[in-house]
Scaffold this active site. Structure first.
Site, PDB file in Angstrom:
ATOM      1  N   ASP A 146      26.153  47.750  28.909  1.00  0.00           N
ATOM      2  CA  ASP A 146      25.297  46.735  29.519  1.00  0.00           C
ATOM      3  C   ASP A 146      25.923  45.349  29.513  1.00  0.00           C
ATOM      4  O   ASP A 146      25.463  44.432  28.831  1.00  0.00           O
ATOM      5  CB  ASP A 146      23.917  46.703  28.832  1.00  0.00           C
ATOM      6  CG  ASP A 146      22.842  46.234  29.786  1.00  0.00           C
ATOM      7  OD1 ASP A 146      21.646  46.334  29.450  1.00  0.00           O
ATOM      8  OD2 ASP A 146      23.185  45.740  30.880  1.00  0.00           O
TER       9      ASP A 146
ATOM     10  N   GLY B 134      16.530  49.040  32.980  1.00  0.00           N
ATOM     11  CA  GLY B 134      16.590  47.730  32.356  1.00  0.00           C
ATOM     12  C   GLY B 134      16.048  46.704  33.321  1.00  0.00           C
ATOM     13  O   GLY B 134      15.529  47.042  34.378  1.00  0.00           O
ATOM     14  N   GLY B 135      16.197  45.445  32.938  1.00  0.00           N
ATOM     15  CA  GLY B 135      15.671  44.399  33.794  1.00  0.00           C
ATOM     16  C   GLY B 135      16.401  44.302  35.122  1.00  0.00           C
ATOM     17  O   GLY B 135      15.823  43.915  36.134  1.00  0.00           O
ATOM     18  N   MET B 136      17.667  44.693  35.110  1.00  0.00           N
ATOM     19  CA  MET B 136      18.489  44.477  36.292  1.00  0.00           C
ATOM     20  C   MET B 136      18.655  45.718  37.143  1.00  0.00           C
ATOM     21  O   MET B 136      18.786  45.628  38.348  1.00  0.00           O
ATOM     22  CB  MET B 136      19.868  44.023  35.843  1.00  0.00           C
ATOM     23  CG  MET B 136      20.597  43.209  36.857  1.00  0.00           C
ATOM     24  SD  MET B 136      22.047  42.482  36.169  1.00  0.00           S
ATOM     25  CE  MET B 136      22.999  43.898  35.777  1.00  0.00           C
TER      26      MET B 136
ATOM     27  N   GLY C  12      17.345  55.673  32.366  1.00  0.00           N
ATOM     28  CA  GLY C  12      16.975  54.407  31.737  1.00  0.00           C
ATOM     29  C   GLY C  12      16.772  53.323  32.762  1.00  0.00           C
ATOM     30  O   GLY C  12      17.332  53.370  33.852  1.00  0.00           O
TER      31      GLY C  12
ATOM     32  N   ASP D 242      24.691  39.781  25.288  1.00  0.00           N
ATOM     33  CA  ASP D 242      23.492  40.589  25.005  1.00  0.00           C
ATOM     34  C   ASP D 242      23.821  41.754  24.081  1.00  0.00           C
ATOM     35  O   ASP D 242      23.402  42.882  24.326  1.00  0.00           O
ATOM     36  CB  ASP D 242      22.865  41.091  26.317  1.00  0.00           C
ATOM     37  CG  ASP D 242      21.437  41.568  26.113  1.00  0.00           C
ATOM     38  OD1 ASP D 242      20.927  42.309  26.964  1.00  0.00           O
ATOM     39  OD2 ASP D 242      20.825  41.221  25.081  1.00  0.00           O
TER      40      ASP D 242
ATOM     41  N   ASN E  43      22.612  48.491  22.966  1.00  0.00           N
ATOM     42  CA  ASN E  43      23.727  48.337  23.900  1.00  0.00           C
ATOM     43  C   ASN E  43      25.039  48.849  23.324  1.00  0.00           C
ATOM     44  O   ASN E  43      26.113  48.546  23.846  1.00  0.00           O
ATOM     45  CB  ASN E  43      23.886  46.868  24.322  1.00  0.00           C
ATOM     46  CG  ASN E  43      22.890  46.481  25.386  1.00  0.00           C
ATOM     47  OD1 ASN E  43      22.299  47.356  26.020  1.00  0.00           O
ATOM     48  ND2 ASN E  43      22.668  45.194  25.576  1.00  0.00           N
TER      49      ASN E  43
ATOM     50  N   PRO F  59      21.788  46.705  19.106  1.00  0.00           N
ATOM     51  CA  PRO F  59      22.022  48.134  18.826  1.00  0.00           C
ATOM     52  C   PRO F  59      21.849  49.034  20.049  1.00  0.00           C
ATOM     53  O   PRO F  59      22.608  49.989  20.224  1.00  0.00           O
ATOM     54  CB  PRO F  59      20.974  48.443  17.750  1.00  0.00           C
ATOM     55  CG  PRO F  59      20.733  47.144  17.073  1.00  0.00           C
ATOM     56  CD  PRO F  59      20.864  46.096  18.133  1.00  0.00           C
TER      57      PRO F  59
END
Lengths: 247, 316, 120
Positions: free
Chosen positions: B166, B36-38, B34, B148, B153, B151
């Protein structure tokens, strides 16, 4: 072929190889000839597949067309007409190829091979065999198809160069581990299995794979740089291909 | 002769060419799972303890950037919050190029989105939701807000454990108050004040309310209270007390919501025990009804006794 | 409050009440009402202690209520077997309500009261 990007990273421009446009504009004829050599080397196979599948040329005609096209591109300075603002270099090249084929067919004559042409010993039989493996659905989007074939050829040449380099350095084992794991992937293949197969430790397998993958990436970027028109395009291609930011 | 590469191999090479180079040989990256933004999360093999782990690597373009710092903070938050509902951190460090990474437990399970489809009935839904609330209540108790919740997360493990993931944008409550307004969160699960960069523990309560709303109705809550109630009643027809709990969480004014997740958890527990809840003032009739439901067995037995006595008197 | 004690309390109270209701269901027993109430109360106390003791050992609402029913019905049968002064037996009037009282005691002792927790 899927497109995705992982682990966005910044790396510096490859030290060797300027873009093809820069080299083709050189005052030195040998530099220009070498640039065309690289251009032909990087694009002849995708061009051949393109001619065979999209233009449906017979194998012999496609071979002649590829040789004639790159000769004409060199002599008639096609590349100098490239405008980065309008399209990517490979799109420009494909468009040139389309026009060349149209004009060639109209004139109904073939460029003779002979003095003054850029002639590369190209493995047309090998390229012909590869046609069978190209999925039918890959052929519909022309730009996508040409891009995918360019990438496939880029990676293949990079791998061949890696094999020769590792062999020359006496480290062929590194390449063989890389080839076994990454060129013939298998869901059951673990690092432990590889270690047993090559009589290595798991740590060695890990290190060899890391080293080979790093070398592959670096060499692929160097080769990519020789195929694009501008630095900006190179950055875009590197980002799309590997998710890397080139500074 | 040039090597022929299939599409599968080309795709594979594009991925592995940019896999993170972890220090040493303890962890072996196996595949990405996966992004994510980070950061990007990979499955890896811990060769020392011989188990699979998850490794999150910063997406920072260069080492030492803001993203790196946020990943470090996320790892520190996770390490500080030891709770069954929070994924434990095993290790952290720097890649060869200086970027941050941390190693955590690999959760085998499914996201709440997939799991909720298989939950039958209000009791099952509330059972899962209560665990999420307890986890967030624990975090609030420790002075951390998540910011944040949504669902994707939340994961339900193969043994039924519920984990909140997260914590990348989690913040200490005092830090959030002192920091300049930074807008983080996910639309739909983010209250108005968080969109302005002013998140507090009540912001997490809002997100929990939106989560429960979504679990009950499979839809995002509309901003207007009346619309939310209409959607709730049309999709789930929850009892008034439960609807009141959801709507209290989703109040646009933070002061109208539960002050923190613990208060929400307590009210939810009262609801499940058949007791009056803070979110809803029962009418006399509702109170009698609640009392009857709570002691129904006893009341029915006494009634049966009295009926029997009356029958004998009547027959005589 | 432990379960046997709770059982005794509930059983005793219900026993008093159960005895008193004889005035309604069998008014002709009015002269013996004091004896009826005493007997019913003692029955309630004994049933309550026994069912409460069972509840402290076995934590099952269904089993507790069934045991309450059986124990109360047994003692109710003993009482019902005793004839009234005029020789009449009031089997149904004693056993049926008495059994329900046993159900109530069984329910109450399972739901409420504290059981001893054995250390392991």
């Amino acid at each position: 072929m899927s497109t995705f990007a992982y682990a966005c990273r910044v790396i510096p421009f490859p030290a060797t190889r300027r873009s093809v446009l820069e080299r083709i504009q050189s005052d030195d004829r040998e530099v220009r000839r070498a640039a065309f050599g690289d251009l032909a080397e990087g694009y002849w196979r995708p061009s051949y597949h393109y001619l065979r599948l999209h233009w449906r040329l017979p194998a012999a005609s496609a071979e002649d067309m590829v040789q004639a096209f790159f000769t004409a591109a060199f002599e008639k300075q096609y590349v100098e007409r490239y405008d980065p603002a309008k399209a990517r270099f490979r799109t420009f090249l494909r468009t040139c190829l389309d026009r060349f084929v149209q004009n060639y067919q109209k004139a109904e004559r073939a460029e003779k091979r002979g003095g003054g042409q850029v002639h590369l010993p190209l493995d047309f039989p090998g390229a012909e065999r590869e046609l069978a493996a190209i999925a039918v659905q890959d052929r519909h989007d022309l730009d996508r198809f040409f891009h995918d074939e360019t990438v496939r050829d880029l990676f293949a040449r990079t791998i061949d160069a890696m094999r020769r380099a590792y062999d020359a350095e006496g480290k062929l084992i590194v390449f063989e581990v890389f080839e076994r794991h990454d060129l013939r992937p298998s869901p059951d293949l673990t690092y432990a299995t590889l270690a047993r197969e090559f009589d290595l430790t798991t740590a060695q397998v890990t290190n060899y794979l890391h080293a080979a993958r790093r070398r592959f990436r670096e060499q692929a970027l160097v080769n990519l740089r020789a195929l694009v028109g501008t630095d900006e395009e190179f950055r875009d291609e590197a980002r799309e291909l590997f998710g890397l930011e080139i500074s | 002769m040039t090597t022929w590469l299939s599409n599968t191999v080309v795709d594979h090479l594009r991925v592995v060419a940019t896999w993170p180079e972890l220090p040493g040989d303890r962890y072996v990256i196996e595949r990405p799972i996966g992004r994510g933004g980070m950061g990007t999360v990979y499955v890896a093999r811990d060769t020392l303890l011989e188990r699979d782990v998850a490794i999150k690597v910063s997406n920072a373009p260069v080492a030492g950037s803001g993203l790196d710092e946020r990943l470090r903070q996320e790892a520190q938050v996770l390490a500080r919050l030891e709770h069954p509902g929070i994924v434990p951190v095993h290790d952290a460090g720097q890649l060869a190029d200086g970027r941050m990474f941390y190693v955590m437990k690999l959760v085998h399970g499914e996201t709440l989105s997939a799991h909720t489809k298989r939950l039958l009935g209000e009791a099952a839904i509330l059972g899962v939701f209560e665990r999420v609330t307890e986890t967030i209540a624990f975090a609030h108790e420790a002075g951390v807000i998540h910011r944040d919740l949504k669902p994707s997360n939340v994961m339900v493990g193969r043994f039924g454990e519920v984990l909140v993931l997260d914590w990348g944008v989690a913040k200490a409550i005092e830090e959030e108050a002192a920091a300049s307004a930074t807008r983080v969160g996910t639309p739909g699960f983010m209250p108005p004040e968080q969109a302005r960069g002013e998140a507090t523990s009540t912001s997490d309560v809002f997100a929990l309310g939106a989560l429960l709303f979504w679990m009950l109705t499979d839809a995002m809550p509309p901003p207007a209270r009346d619309d939310a109630l209409r959607v709730l009643n049309a999709a789930a027809r929850p009892p008034r007390r439960l609807a009141a709990i959801v709507l209290k969480c989703l109040a646009s004014e933070p002061s109208d919501r539960y002050s923190n997740a613990a208060a929400l958890a307590a009210d939810l527990a009262r609801y499940r025990a058949g007791q009056p809840v803070a979110a809803h003032r029962e009418t006399t009739l509702e109170r009698i009804g609640l009392w009857f439901i709570k002691y129904r067995t006893f009341i029915l037995l006494v009634a049966a006794y009295l009926v029997m006595r009356a029958m004998f008197a009547f027959v005589r | 409050m432990n379960k046997p004690l709770l059982g005794a309390l509930v059983g005793g109270i219900l026993g008093v009440f159960d005895g008193l209701t004889a005035l309604v269901s069998a008014p002709e027993t009015a002269p013996q009402i004091v004896g009826i109430i005493i007997g019913s109360t003692i029955k309630g106390l004994i049933v309550g202690v026994l069912v409460g003791w069972y509840a402290s050992r076995v934590h099952s609402l269904a089993k507790g209520m069934i045991v309450g029913l059986i124990v109360a019905a047994f003692f109710a049968l003993l009482i019902a077997a005793l004839p009234s002064p005029d020789g009449t037996h009031y089997y149904w009037e004693i056993i049926l309500p008495g059994s329900i009282v046993g159900l109530i005691v069984g329910y109450a002792t399972q739901k409420f009261g504290t059981a001893k927790v054995r250390a392991v």
